[in-house]
Design an enzyme around this catalytic site. Structure first.
Site, PDB file in Angstrom:
ATOM      1  N   ARG A   1     -60.008 -30.207 137.713  1.00 31.44           N
ATOM      2  CA  ARG A   1     -58.632 -29.839 138.091  1.00 31.44           C
ATOM      3  C   ARG A   1     -57.719 -29.593 136.892  1.00 31.44           C
ATOM      4  O   ARG A   1     -56.500 -29.662 136.993  1.00 31.44           O
ATOM      5  CB  ARG A   1     -58.004 -30.881 139.017  1.00 31.44           C
ATOM      6  CG  ARG A   1     -58.741 -31.006 140.326  1.00 31.44           C
ATOM      7  CD  ARG A   1     -57.897 -31.631 141.411  1.00 31.44           C
ATOM      8  NE  ARG A   1     -58.686 -31.737 142.617  1.00 31.44           N
ATOM      9  CZ  ARG A   1     -59.528 -32.731 142.862  1.00 31.44           C
ATOM     10  NH1 ARG A   1     -59.649 -33.717 142.001  1.00 31.44           N
ATOM     11  NH2 ARG A   1     -60.225 -32.751 143.971  1.00 31.44           N
TER      12      ARG A   1
ATOM     13  N   LYS B   1     -52.355 -15.674 131.972  1.00 31.11           N
ATOM     14  CA  LYS B   1     -53.179 -15.119 133.056  1.00 31.11           C
ATOM     15  C   LYS B   1     -54.628 -15.150 132.602  1.00 31.11           C
ATOM     16  O   LYS B   1     -54.971 -14.552 131.584  1.00 31.11           O
ATOM     17  CB  LYS B   1     -52.825 -13.643 133.268  1.00 31.11           C
ATOM     18  CG  LYS B   1     -51.722 -13.362 134.227  1.00 31.11           C
ATOM     19  CD  LYS B   1     -51.926 -11.941 134.718  1.00 31.11           C
ATOM     20  CE  LYS B   1     -50.673 -11.221 134.995  1.00 31.11           C
ATOM     21  NZ  LYS B   1     -50.933  -9.785 135.236  1.00 31.11           N
TER      22      LYS B   1
ATOM     23  N   GLU C   1     -53.147  -1.447 123.409  1.00 28.13           N
ATOM     24  CA  GLU C   1     -52.167  -2.383 123.991  1.00 28.13           C
ATOM     25  C   GLU C   1     -50.872  -2.396 123.175  1.00 28.13           C
ATOM     26  O   GLU C   1     -49.783  -2.553 123.720  1.00 28.13           O
ATOM     27  CB  GLU C   1     -52.744  -3.809 124.078  1.00 28.13           C
ATOM     28  CG  GLU C   1     -53.984  -3.951 124.959  1.00 28.13           C
ATOM     29  CD  GLU C   1     -53.733  -3.797 126.459  1.00 28.13           C
ATOM     30  OE1 GLU C   1     -52.567  -3.639 126.880  1.00 28.13           O
ATOM     31  OE2 GLU C   1     -54.720  -3.822 127.219  1.00 28.13           O
TER      32      GLU C   1
ATOM     33  N   LYS D   1     -44.437  -9.590 124.233  1.00 31.81           N
ATOM     34  CA  LYS D   1     -45.102  -9.935 125.505  1.00 31.81           C
ATOM     35  C   LYS D   1     -44.580 -11.267 126.035  1.00 31.81           C
ATOM     36  O   LYS D   1     -44.331 -11.413 127.225  1.00 31.81           O
ATOM     37  CB  LYS D   1     -46.631  -9.975 125.343  1.00 31.81           C
ATOM     38  CG  LYS D   1     -47.308 -10.363 126.670  1.00 31.81           C
ATOM     39  CD  LYS D   1     -48.767 -10.060 126.783  1.00 31.81           C
ATOM     40  CE  LYS D   1     -49.287 -10.556 128.127  1.00 31.81           C
ATOM     41  NZ  LYS D   1     -50.713 -10.411 128.321  1.00 31.81           N
TER      42      LYS D   1
ATOM     43  N   GLU E   1     -45.153 -13.063 137.756  1.00 26.92           N
ATOM     44  CA  GLU E   1     -45.257 -11.641 138.075  1.00 26.92           C
ATOM     45  C   GLU E   1     -44.651 -11.254 139.416  1.00 26.92           C
ATOM     46  O   GLU E   1     -45.344 -10.867 140.348  1.00 26.92           O
ATOM     47  CB  GLU E   1     -46.726 -11.159 138.002  1.00 26.92           C
ATOM     48  CG  GLU E   1     -46.784  -9.644 137.979  1.00 26.92           C
ATOM     49  CD  GLU E   1     -48.140  -9.079 137.550  1.00 26.92           C
ATOM     50  OE1 GLU E   1     -48.806  -9.729 136.736  1.00 26.92           O
ATOM     51  OE2 GLU E   1     -48.481  -8.003 138.012  1.00 26.92           O
TER      52      GLU E   1
ATOM     53  N   ARG F   1     -42.722  -8.473 134.677  1.00 23.79           N
ATOM     54  CA  ARG F   1     -44.064  -8.605 134.095  1.00 23.79           C
ATOM     55  C   ARG F   1     -44.977  -7.457 134.526  1.00 23.79           C
ATOM     56  O   ARG F   1     -45.934  -7.116 133.831  1.00 23.79           O
ATOM     57  CB  ARG F   1     -44.675  -9.964 134.465  1.00 23.79           C
ATOM     58  CG  ARG F   1     -45.941 -10.245 133.688  1.00 23.79           C
ATOM     59  CD  ARG F   1     -46.401 -11.673 133.780  1.00 23.79           C
ATOM     60  NE  ARG F   1     -47.591 -11.868 132.976  1.00 23.79           N
ATOM     61  CZ  ARG F   1     -48.176 -13.020 132.764  1.00 23.79           C
ATOM     62  NH1 ARG F   1     -47.663 -14.118 133.273  1.00 23.79           N
ATOM     63  NH2 ARG F   1     -49.258 -13.117 132.034  1.00 23.79           N
TER      64      ARG F   1
ATOM     65  N   ASN G   1     -48.328  -3.753 133.088  1.00 22.43           N
ATOM     66  CA  ASN G   1     -49.463  -3.053 133.702  1.00 22.43           C
ATOM     67  C   ASN G   1     -49.409  -1.550 133.463  1.00 22.43           C
ATOM     68  O   ASN G   1     -50.213  -0.814 134.041  1.00 22.43           O
ATOM     69  CB  ASN G   1     -49.508  -3.316 135.213  1.00 22.43           C
ATOM     70  CG  ASN G   1     -49.867  -4.751 135.520  1.00 22.43           C
ATOM     71  OD1 ASN G   1     -50.662  -5.348 134.806  1.00 22.43           O
ATOM     72  ND2 ASN G   1     -49.265  -5.315 136.540  1.00 22.43           N
TER      73      ASN G   1
ATOM     74  N   HIS H   1     -52.492   0.471 133.432  1.00 19.85           N
ATOM     75  CA  HIS H   1     -53.600  -0.372 133.867  1.00 19.85           C
ATOM     76  C   HIS H   1     -54.083  -0.066 135.280  1.00 19.85           C
ATOM     77  O   HIS H   1     -55.212  -0.396 135.629  1.00 19.85           O
ATOM     78  CB  HIS H   1     -53.219  -1.853 133.789  1.00 19.85           C
ATOM     79  CG  HIS H   1     -53.275  -2.382 132.396  1.00 19.85           C
ATOM     80  ND1 HIS H   1     -52.543  -1.835 131.372  1.00 19.85           N
ATOM     81  CD2 HIS H   1     -53.982  -3.407 131.849  1.00 19.85           C
ATOM     82  CE1 HIS H   1     -52.797  -2.498 130.256  1.00 19.85           C
ATOM     83  NE2 HIS H   1     -53.674  -3.453 130.517  1.00 19.85           N
TER      84      HIS H   1
ATOM     85  N   HIS I   1     -57.836   0.270 135.133  1.00 15.22           N
ATOM     86  CA  HIS I   1     -58.777  -0.689 135.724  1.00 15.22           C
ATOM     87  C   HIS I   1     -59.742  -0.010 136.697  1.00 15.22           C
ATOM     88  O   HIS I   1     -60.901  -0.397 136.813  1.00 15.22           O
ATOM     89  CB  HIS I   1     -58.030  -1.813 136.446  1.00 15.22           C
ATOM     90  CG  HIS I   1     -57.531  -2.865 135.499  1.00 15.22           C
ATOM     91  ND1 HIS I   1     -56.648  -3.842 135.866  1.00 15.22           N
ATOM     92  CD2 HIS I   1     -57.799  -3.082 134.188  1.00 15.22           C
ATOM     93  CE1 HIS I   1     -56.387  -4.620 134.830  1.00 15.22           C
ATOM     94  NE2 HIS I   1     -57.076  -4.174 133.798  1.00 15.22           N
TER      95      HIS I   1
ATOM     96  N   HIS J   1     -61.740  -1.441 127.485  1.00 17.81           N
ATOM     97  CA  HIS J   1     -60.432  -1.678 128.094  1.00 17.81           C
ATOM     98  C   HIS J   1     -59.385  -0.730 127.487  1.00 17.81           C
ATOM     99  O   HIS J   1     -58.620  -0.095 128.212  1.00 17.81           O
ATOM    100  CB  HIS J   1     -60.047  -3.140 127.847  1.00 17.81           C
ATOM    101  CG  HIS J   1     -58.786  -3.563 128.523  1.00 17.81           C
ATOM    102  ND1 HIS J   1     -58.684  -3.693 129.885  1.00 17.81           N
ATOM    103  CD2 HIS J   1     -57.576  -3.874 128.021  1.00 17.81           C
ATOM    104  CE1 HIS J   1     -57.459  -4.081 130.196  1.00 17.81           C
ATOM    105  NE2 HIS J   1     -56.765  -4.198 129.082  1.00 17.81           N
TER     106      HIS J   1
END
Ligand SMILES: NC(=O)c1ccc[n+]([C@@H]2O[C@H](COP(=O)([O-])OP(=O)(O)OC[C@H]3O[C@@H](n4cnc5c(N)ncnc54)[C@H](O)[C@@H]3O)[C@@H](O)[C@H]2O)c1
Length: 337
Positions: free
Chosen positions: A108, A130, A172, A214, A224, A228, A232, A235, A239, A249
Site C-alpha cells: 500500500r 503520474k 518534450e 512542468k 488533471e 495539466r 498532453n 500526445h 499515443h 515516444h
C-alpha cells in the site's frame, strides 16, 4: 548543485539539480533501499549500483506492463522489503514509471525516489507523480498519481545516452516551449542539440527550466482536471501511433504536435504551425508521416480524454499559449485524412 523543494497538495518533492549520483546514499539508506534500473543503464554506469540491492529489468517500452511490475513485486518480497524501504528508479521514463507505480502499490505504498538517466526522464517523465504501465496498445492505462520523495539529477549519466534518446528528450522540451514559454521556443530556434550537448551549463539551465515549468503546471492541477491537460499537447495522436508503429515516444508526439499545430490553425486561429514544424525538424524529429487512419481512429476513440463523441484536444492559440477544446471524432477523422 541546487536544492529546491517543490510542494504539492499533500506532499513535496526534493529536487537536487545538476548534482551527482554519489549523493544518493545521503537521500536513501543503502541497507533499506532497492534500486530499480534497466540493463543498459546498469551496464553503462556500474559504479552507481555497487553496494545497493538492485533489480535489473530488460530495457524497452514493451516491458512497461503489469507482468513486469508483478515480477518486481515478487523479487521485493523475496528480498524482505518492508514499509521502511525506499524504491529508487535509476533510468529513463520506463524505469521511473515502473518504480513510481510499484512503490505506490507495494504494501500500500513505500517511499520512492528517482535518478532520471535520459533527457526525456529529466525534463518530463520523472516529474509530476503520474506513474503507470501500458495495456496492449493503450499507453499508461493503469497507474496512479503519487509524488516521489526526491529527484536527483546527475547530468553525467547522459554521456552514455544514444543520439536517438537526445532527440526524444528534445521533443518534450519543444512541447513545453510550445504550450508555455515563447522565450524558450526562441532560444531553441537559435541553438541546436549539439550546442546543449557541448555546453553543460546551458543544458543544466534548460533542464531546470523545463522541470520548473512542468512542476508549475502540475502544482496548479495535480489531478488533471484542467491546465495539466495542456501537457498532453501532441500526445493524443502520438499515443495512438506510438505502440502501433514502434515509434519512440518523442517521434510519436512530434507527429502528434505537427497534427495538433495544423488543427490549431483550423480551430484556434494559430498562425505559426510552420515554426513548430521547422523547430521539430531542426531537432531531428519526424513531422508528417503516413499511417493507417482507421487504426489511429480506433485507438483515439478509446482515449482517456474522450467524452461522448468528442476528445478534449490540446491546441495552440500562439506559441507559448495552449488551450483545450472539444473536437468531434468526426472532425478529427476528416482532419487526419
Ligand atoms: N509519467 C509521466 O508523466 C511520463 C511523461 C513522459 C513520458 N513518460 C514515459 O516515459 C517513457 C519514455 O521514457 P524514455 O524515453 O526515457 O525511455 P526509456 O526508459 O525506455 O529509455 C530509453 C532508452 O535509453 C536507455 N537509457 C536510459 N538511460 C541511459 C543512459 N544514461 N545511457 C544509455 N542508455 C540509457 C534505456 O535503456 C532505453 O533503451 C514512456 O514509457 C513514456 O510513457 C512518462
Amino acid at each position: 548543485m541546487q536544492h529546491k523543494k517543490v510542494r504539492f497538495h499533500n506532499s513535496h518533492v526534493d529536487y537536487y539539480f545538476d548534482s551527482s549520483a554519489r549523493k544518493l546514499k545521503q537521500l536513501a539508506d543503502p541497507r533499506l533501499s532497492v534500486i530499480l534500473t534497466d540493463e543498459n543503464v546498469f551496464a553503462a554506469h556500474p559504479k552507481i549500483f555497487a553496494n545497493w540491492n538492485t533489480i535489473v529489468l530488460k530495457a524497452g517500452e514493451q516491458f512497461k506492463v503489469q507482468d513486469t511490475v508483478d515480477a518486481v513485486i515478487e523479487q521485493m518480497l523475496e528480498m524482505g522489503v518492508d514499509r521502511q524501504y525506499t524504491l529508487v528508479g535509476v533510468g529513463g521514463g520506463v524505469i521511473t514509471d515502473i518504480a513510481g507505480y510499484t512503490a505506490g502499490i507495494y504494501k500500500r505504498g513505500i517511499r520512492c525516489g528517482f535518478v532520471p538517466s535520459t533527457l526525456l526522464a529529466l525534463v518530463d517523465a520523472s516529474i509530476g507523480g503520474k506513474n503507470g504501465v501500458d495495456v496492449g496498445a493503450y499507453k499508461n492505462m493503469v497507474g496512479l498519481i503519487r509524488q516521489p520523495a526526491f529527484i536527483l539529477h546527475d547530468l553525467s549519466l547522459l554521456n552514455s545516452l544514444p543520439e536517438a534518446e537526445w532527440v526524444n528528450g528534445f521533443a518534450e522540451i519543444i512541447k513545453h516551449a510550445c504550450i508555455k514559454d515563447a522565450g524558450m521556443f526562441r532560444q531553441l530556434e537559435e541553438k541546436s542539440t549539439s550546442s546543449y550537448r557541448k555546453q553543460r551549463k546551458l543544458l543544466a539551465a534548460l533542464v531546470q527550466k523545463n522541470v520548473m515549468l512542468k512542476n508549475r503546471v502540475v502544482q496548479k492541477d495535480e489531478f488533471e482536471t484542467g491546465e495539466r491537460r495542456h501537457l498532453n499537447f501532441g500526445h493524443t495522436l502520438g499515443h495512438a501511433l506510438e505502440n502501433q508503429y514502434e515509434l519512440s515516444h518523442g517521434q510519436a508526439i512530434s507527429i502528434g504536435m505537427t497534427f495538433a499545430s495544423i488543427l490549431s490553425g483550423q480551430l484556434s486561429n494559430f498562425k505559426n504551425a510552420d515554426r513548430v514544424v521547422g523547430l521539430l525538424e531542426n531537432y531531428g524529429l519526424p513531422t508528417f508521416a503516413q499511417f493507417d487512419r482507421e487504426k489511429a481512429m480506433q485507438v483515439l476513440s478509446k482515449d482517456k480524454k474522450k467524452e461522448n463523441d468528442t476528445i478534449h484536444f490540446v491546441l495552440l492559440e500562439r506559441i507559448g499559449k495552449a488551450v483545450t477544446k472539444p473536437v468531434s471524432i468526426d472532425h478529427l477523422s476528416k482532419a487526419l485524412s
